[in-house]
Scaffold this motif. Structure first.
Motif, PDB file in Angstrom:
ATOM      1  N   ILE A  17      -3.424  45.889   2.863  1.00 37.01           N
ATOM      2  CA  ILE A  17      -3.688  46.533   4.152  1.00 37.01           C
ATOM      3  C   ILE A  17      -2.868  45.865   5.249  1.00 37.01           C
ATOM      4  CG2 ILE A  17      -6.034  47.289   3.585  1.00 37.01           C
ATOM      5  CD1 ILE A  17      -6.918  44.794   5.361  1.00 37.01           C
ATOM      6  N   VAL A  18      -2.740  46.564   6.357  1.00 37.56           N
ATOM      7  CA  VAL A  18      -2.212  45.995   7.594  1.00 37.56           C
ATOM      8  C   VAL A  18      -3.273  46.257   8.658  1.00 37.56           C
ATOM      9  CG1 VAL A  18       0.218  46.289   6.992  1.00 37.56           C
ATOM     10  CG2 VAL A  18      -0.950  48.106   8.214  1.00 37.56           C
ATOM     11  N   TYR A  19      -3.194  45.530   9.742  1.00 37.22           N
ATOM     12  CA  TYR A  19      -4.150  45.755  10.814  1.00 37.22           C
ATOM     13  C   TYR A  19      -3.677  46.894  11.689  1.00 37.22           C
ATOM     14  CZ  TYR A  19      -6.501  41.722   9.077  1.00 37.22           C
ATOM     15  OH  TYR A  19      -7.175  40.867   8.249  1.00 37.22           O
ATOM     16  N   GLY A  20      -4.612  47.684  12.180  1.00 38.71           N
ATOM     17  CA  GLY A  20      -4.304  48.903  12.916  1.00 38.71           C
ATOM     18  C   GLY A  20      -4.194  48.689  14.411  1.00 38.71           C
ATOM     19  N   GLY A  21      -4.478  49.738  15.144  1.00 37.56           N
ATOM     20  CA  GLY A  21      -4.401  49.683  16.591  1.00 37.56           C
ATOM     21  C   GLY A  21      -2.985  49.566  17.116  1.00 37.56           C
ATOM     22  N   GLY A  22      -2.021  49.912  16.273  1.00 37.53           N
ATOM     23  CA  GLY A  22      -0.624  49.811  16.674  1.00 37.53           C
ATOM     24  C   GLY A  22      -0.063  48.411  16.539  1.00 37.53           C
ATOM     25  N   SER A  23      -0.863  47.477  16.003  1.00 38.54           N
ATOM     26  CA  SER A  23      -0.395  46.088  15.904  1.00 38.54           C
ATOM     27  C   SER A  23       0.807  45.956  14.976  1.00 38.54           C
ATOM     28  CB  SER A  23      -1.522  45.165  15.445  1.00 38.54           C
ATOM     29  OG  SER A  23      -1.983  45.531  14.159  1.00 38.54           O
ATOM     30  N   ALA A  24       0.812  46.706  13.876  1.00 45.71           N
ATOM     31  CA  ALA A  24       1.945  46.638  12.940  1.00 45.71           C
ATOM     32  C   ALA A  24       3.209  47.180  13.590  1.00 45.71           C
ATOM     33  CB  ALA A  24       1.620  47.423  11.666  1.00 45.71           C
ATOM     34  N   LYS A  84       2.124  34.541  19.080  1.00 44.82           N
ATOM     35  CA  LYS A  84       2.686  34.732  17.733  1.00 44.82           C
ATOM     36  C   LYS A  84       1.624  35.275  16.772  1.00 44.82           C
ATOM     37  CE  LYS A  84       6.361  31.259  18.016  1.00 44.82           C
ATOM     38  NZ  LYS A  84       6.510  31.269  19.418  1.00 44.82           N
ATOM     39  N   ASN A  85       0.797  36.165  17.285  1.00 51.14           N
ATOM     40  CA  ASN A  85      -0.285  36.776  16.508  1.00 51.14           C
ATOM     41  C   ASN A  85       0.028  38.253  16.297  1.00 51.14           C
ATOM     42  OD1 ASN A  85      -2.619  37.769  15.411  1.00 51.14           O
ATOM     43  ND2 ASN A  85      -3.981  36.987  16.994  1.00 51.14           N
ATOM     44  N   PRO A  86       0.470  38.644  15.085  1.00 50.95           N
ATOM     45  CA  PRO A  86       0.835  40.040  14.840  1.00 50.95           C
ATOM     46  C   PRO A  86      -0.358  40.980  14.691  1.00 50.95           C
ATOM     47  CG  PRO A  86       1.050  38.785  12.820  1.00 50.95           C
ATOM     48  CD  PRO A  86       0.689  37.804  13.904  1.00 50.95           C
ATOM     49  N   TYR A  87      -1.574  40.456  14.783  1.00 47.79           N
ATOM     50  CA  TYR A  87      -2.778  41.281  14.631  1.00 47.79           C
ATOM     51  C   TYR A  87      -3.224  41.904  15.940  1.00 47.79           C
ATOM     52  CZ  TYR A  87      -3.097  38.403  10.387  1.00 47.79           C
ATOM     53  OH  TYR A  87      -2.828  37.750   9.226  1.00 47.79           O
ATOM     54  N   LEU A  88      -2.527  41.634  17.020  1.00 43.64           N
ATOM     55  CA  LEU A  88      -2.924  42.151  18.321  1.00 43.64           C
ATOM     56  C   LEU A  88      -2.435  43.581  18.495  1.00 43.64           C
ATOM     57  CD1 LEU A  88      -2.149  39.044  20.535  1.00 43.64           C
ATOM     58  CD2 LEU A  88      -4.329  39.704  19.516  1.00 43.64           C
ATOM     59  N   GLY A  89      -3.364  44.475  18.848  1.00 38.63           N
ATOM     60  CA  GLY A  89      -3.031  45.883  19.043  1.00 38.63           C
ATOM     61  C   GLY A  89      -3.750  46.440  20.261  1.00 38.63           C
ATOM     62  N   ILE A  90      -3.756  47.750  20.352  1.00 39.58           N
ATOM     63  CA  ILE A  90      -4.385  48.441  21.478  1.00 39.58           C
ATOM     64  C   ILE A  90      -5.901  48.486  21.262  1.00 39.58           C
ATOM     65  CG2 ILE A  90      -4.471  50.602  22.786  1.00 39.58           C
ATOM     66  CD1 ILE A  90      -1.780  49.113  22.990  1.00 39.58           C
TER      67      ILE A  90
END
Length: 140
Positions: A17-24, A84-90
């Motif tokens: 999986i990847v994290y959502g919310g546009g974070s990827a 440097k946290n790629p899990y951050l999204g909308i």
């Protein structure tokens, strides 16, 4: 129901999986943008445009959830770079955090790969139709 079945099918095929919310998309946009800085010829502009195009998903998420799209995207991109946290999204759910890992917002990796491939193929097809690019003789 169809969408849920497709998610299950994708997870059976590949359970990553990847994290959502546009974070990827935001993380990919930042990485592609950094790569563009290393290119010294005119193709740098195409790479930058691709990085900008990746921002369309988080922009749409922000707009559809009632947030100010440009301000939301800019803030999250700055946070991703700073932390440097790629899990951050909308934060579409207004949970008070942009961390999609904490919000438990997931997408299947195979679905995300399919989205990127389809978008890239469509872009190449449009550019070929407009004679912006020519067919690669190596078949790539």
């Amino acid at each position: 129901i169809h969408d849920a079945l497709c998610v299950v099918r994708n997870l059976v095929r590949d359970n990553r999986i990847v994290y959502g919310g546009g974070s990827a998309e935001i993380a990919a946009s930042l990485a592609v943008g950094r790569s563009a800085e290393e290119i010294s010829d005119v193709s740098q502009y195409a790479v930058r445009a691709f990085a900008d195009a990746l921002d369309a998903v988080p922009l749409a998420l922000a707009e559809n959830s009632g947030c100010a799209p440009i301000e939301s995207l800019t803030a999250v991109k700055a946070q991703q770079v700073l932390t440097k946290n790629p899990y951050l999204g909308i934060d579409c759910m207004d949970a008070g955090t942009n961390n999609m890992k904490d919000q438990v917002v997931h997408e299947t990796l195979i679905g995300k790969i399919q989205q990127f491939r389809l978008a890239t193929q469509m872009t190449k097809m449009i550019l070929k139709i407009d004679d912006v690019i020519t067919e690669d003789p190596t078949g790539g």
